[in-house]
Design an enzyme around this catalytic site. Structure first.
Site, mmCIF file in Angstrom:
data_model
loop_
_atom_site.group_PDB
_atom_site.id
_atom_site.type_symbol
_atom_site.label_atom_id
_atom_site.label_comp_id
_atom_site.label_asym_id
_atom_site.label_seq_id
_atom_site.Cartn_x
_atom_site.Cartn_y
_atom_site.Cartn_z
ATOM 1 N N GLN A 99 -0.309 8.355 -6.831
ATOM 2 C CA GLN A 99 0.991 8.354 -7.516
ATOM 3 C C GLN A 99 1.554 6.937 -7.509
ATOM 4 O O GLN A 99 1.859 6.402 -6.447
ATOM 5 C CB GLN A 99 1.941 9.301 -6.773
ATOM 6 C CG GLN A 99 3.347 9.358 -7.327
ATOM 7 C CD GLN A 99 4.341 9.907 -6.308
ATOM 8 O OE1 GLN A 99 4.054 9.902 -5.105
ATOM 9 N NE2 GLN A 99 5.474 10.364 -6.757
ATOM 10 N N SER B 175 6.659 4.174 -6.750
ATOM 11 C CA SER B 175 7.500 3.247 -5.986
ATOM 12 C C SER B 175 7.112 1.793 -6.238
ATOM 13 O O SER B 175 5.935 1.461 -6.404
ATOM 14 C CB SER B 175 7.371 3.514 -4.483
ATOM 15 O OG SER B 175 7.726 4.839 -4.195
ATOM 16 N N GLU C 198 6.183 17.191 -5.579
ATOM 17 C CA GLU C 198 5.881 16.379 -4.402
ATOM 18 C C GLU C 198 6.616 16.926 -3.176
ATOM 19 O O GLU C 198 6.041 17.038 -2.095
ATOM 20 C CB GLU C 198 6.302 14.932 -4.658
ATOM 21 C CG GLU C 198 6.044 14.029 -3.471
ATOM 22 C CD GLU C 198 6.366 12.571 -3.753
ATOM 23 O OE1 GLU C 198 7.242 12.307 -4.601
ATOM 24 O OE2 GLU C 198 5.752 11.704 -3.117
ATOM 25 N N GLU D 125 18.039 11.284 3.255
ATOM 26 C CA GLU D 125 19.367 11.047 2.649
ATOM 27 C C GLU D 125 19.358 11.466 1.174
ATOM 28 O O GLU D 125 20.319 12.061 0.680
ATOM 29 C CB GLU D 125 19.769 9.567 2.762
ATOM 30 C CG GLU D 125 20.088 9.102 4.181
ATOM 31 C CD GLU D 125 18.842 8.907 5.045
ATOM 32 O OE1 GLU D 125 17.731 8.740 4.494
ATOM 33 O OE2 GLU D 125 18.978 8.945 6.293
#
Ligand SMILES: Cc1cc2nc3c(=O)[nH]c(=O)nc-3n(C[C@H](O)[C@H](O)[C@H](O)COP(=O)(O)OP(=O)(O)OC[C@H]3O[C@@H](n4cnc5c(N)ncnc54)[C@H](O)[C@@H]3O)c2cc1C
Length: 407
Positions: free
Chosen positions: A126, A129, A244, A376
């Protein structure tokens, strides 16, 4: 018998129910390809052809178009016969690649990619990022510029798990810098062996490099390898991201196995223990069991296999349960817990290992609250989408991406 032919019950002319149908196909698979005598690739290929790979996928693409609830029945039946497990070697392909391809891919893409992905002949990674875009992945900078029937890609990705093993990657790149960040993205399947793709290892605290940096320099991707429309990359990415979370946090191991089972092994091997320690271990076992039951309920609520925000609950809870269990296991080892049995091998593993021993699990599970979206961010999703709380402050949502300041 053709795989689409309907299976009949003992009463002639009467279709038997879906569960009986898949059990019948499992029996057939095990009879025709006994796991002890069949290579994993051959077995998994036959499982795919019978529609038992992802039972809710369409016929001809590894499924039978039935309820995803039946997959548990299939997996348990094949598991009892010690059949090869499909996803372990290719967690990203199975957990995220397949659902994204089946939802957004063309028939040609489904035909090309799904079977070798399921058999683990082709591993997937993947490529989302970037150094400047993790939680805010929609802000990413890697560029894809149209050039005839191809796209020219330049940029850098980071934390790319198993890129060093991968044949294909799920790549999101910016195709329209003048559009607001979510609207200028396009999703591609990239050949990881294409000229201009460079994979460099990144070592983790465990001394292994599960993940990598990936550099793209003038990499050419045929337009036919686009998933979804130009500019629709965020919509396609959401399918990957929702899956995911479930892939990481939605595991349903048999009761008392997984992290809970490993903790019990360490508990038994290091006993006898005082009442306080027994109480600590029992509480952790219960938390793991509550998570397992929550994940079973969430999976049964999904009628079509597309996860909703409940995936974020499992992901968030799993991160804390894994950290606390592995910390307890290291404590149970006493002074030996400070030693790291594997040393720091500086190896590039072939797959991701969550529990090799308590010390490794303690170190590896620190990443559970980061990978697949941080705790978070999971809380933001749950606050906004489940509790209906006011949204996070997003000043860049409607501005052209090119005008948004970034480091
Ligand atoms: C083991 C591992 C494997 C990974 N594998 C892959 C992979 O295969 N492919 C891939 O694309 N990525 C992968 N990642 C990357 C992962 O998705 C990101 O690390 C993650 O999304 C966080 O992004 P970041 O590291 O840039 O941190 P940042 O986004 O910079 O966050 C830093 C801190 O700020 C907090 N924060 C940021 N924004 C907010 C907000 N809006 N509200 C509250 N808090 C906020 C975060 O929670 C965090 O604590 C992997 C990461 C790990 C650890």
């Amino acid at each position: 018998m053709a795989i689409t032919e309907s299976v009949r019950s003992d009463s002639p002319g009467e279709p038997i129910d879906d569960e009986a149908r898949v059990l019948d196909l499992c029996r057939r698979l095990l009879a025709e390809a006994p796991p002890a005598e069949t290579s994993p690739v051959e077995f998994l290929g036959r499982q795919f052809d019978l529609g038992l790979a992802w039972v809710h996928f369409p016929e001809g693409h590894g499924g039978l178009g039935l309820s995803p609830k039946l997959q548990k029945t299939i997996n348990e039946t094949l598991g009892r016969a010690k059949a090869p497990r499909a996803g372990a070697m290719n967690p990203i392909g199975h957990g995220m690649g397949a659902p994204t391809i089946v939802t957004h891919g063309s028939d040609e893409q489904k035909r090309r990619y799904l079977r070798p992905l399921f058999t683990n002949e082709e591993i997937w990674c993947q490529l989302f990022s970037e150094p400047g875009a993790g939680s805010d992945v929609a802000g990413l900078s890697s560029r894809a510029v149209r050039d005839g029937d191809e796209w020219l890609v330049n940029g850098q990705k980071v934390w790319t798990t198993l890129a060093h093993m991968s044949r294909f990657g799920m790549l999101v790149a910016r195709t329209d810098p003048d559009a607001p960040k979510h609207k200028g993205l396009t999703y591609f399947v990239v050949d990881m062996q294409a000229p201009g793709v460079e994979v460099r290892p990144l070592y983790q605290i465990t001394g292994e490099a599960e993940f990598n940096e990936v550099y793209f320099t003038d990499v050419r991707i045929p337009d036919a390898e686009r998933l979804g429309e130009v500019g629709e990359g965020w919509r396609v990415s959401l399918t990957t991201l929702m899956n995911e979370r479930v892939s990481i946090g939605g595991q349903i191991p048999p009761r008392g196995s997984g992290f809970a089972g490993e903790l019990m092994k360490t508990f038994t091997a290091t006993g006898p223990h005082d009442a306080t320690t027994r109480d600590r271990v029992m509480r952790l076992w219960i938390r793991a069991e509550v998570l397992r039951l929550t994940n079973i309920r969430a999976s049964q609520n999904r009628s079509q296999g597309t996860p909703g925000p409940e995936g974020s609950i499992g992901k968030m809870a799993m991160a804390e349960v894994h950290k606390d269990i592995s910390e307890c296991a290291v404590d149970l080892l006493g002074a030996a817990g400070t030693l790291f049995p594997a040393g720091y091998p500086m190896a590039r593993p072939e797959t991701t290992a969550l529990w090799s021993n308590p010390q490794q699990a303690f170190l590896r599970s620190r990443a559970n609250s980061i990978e697949g979206g941080t705790t978070e961010i999971m809380k933001n999703i749950l606050g906004e989408r489940v509790l209906g709380l006011p949204g996070d402050i997003r000043t860049d949502k409607d501005r052209p991406w090119i005008e948004v300041p970034r480091s």
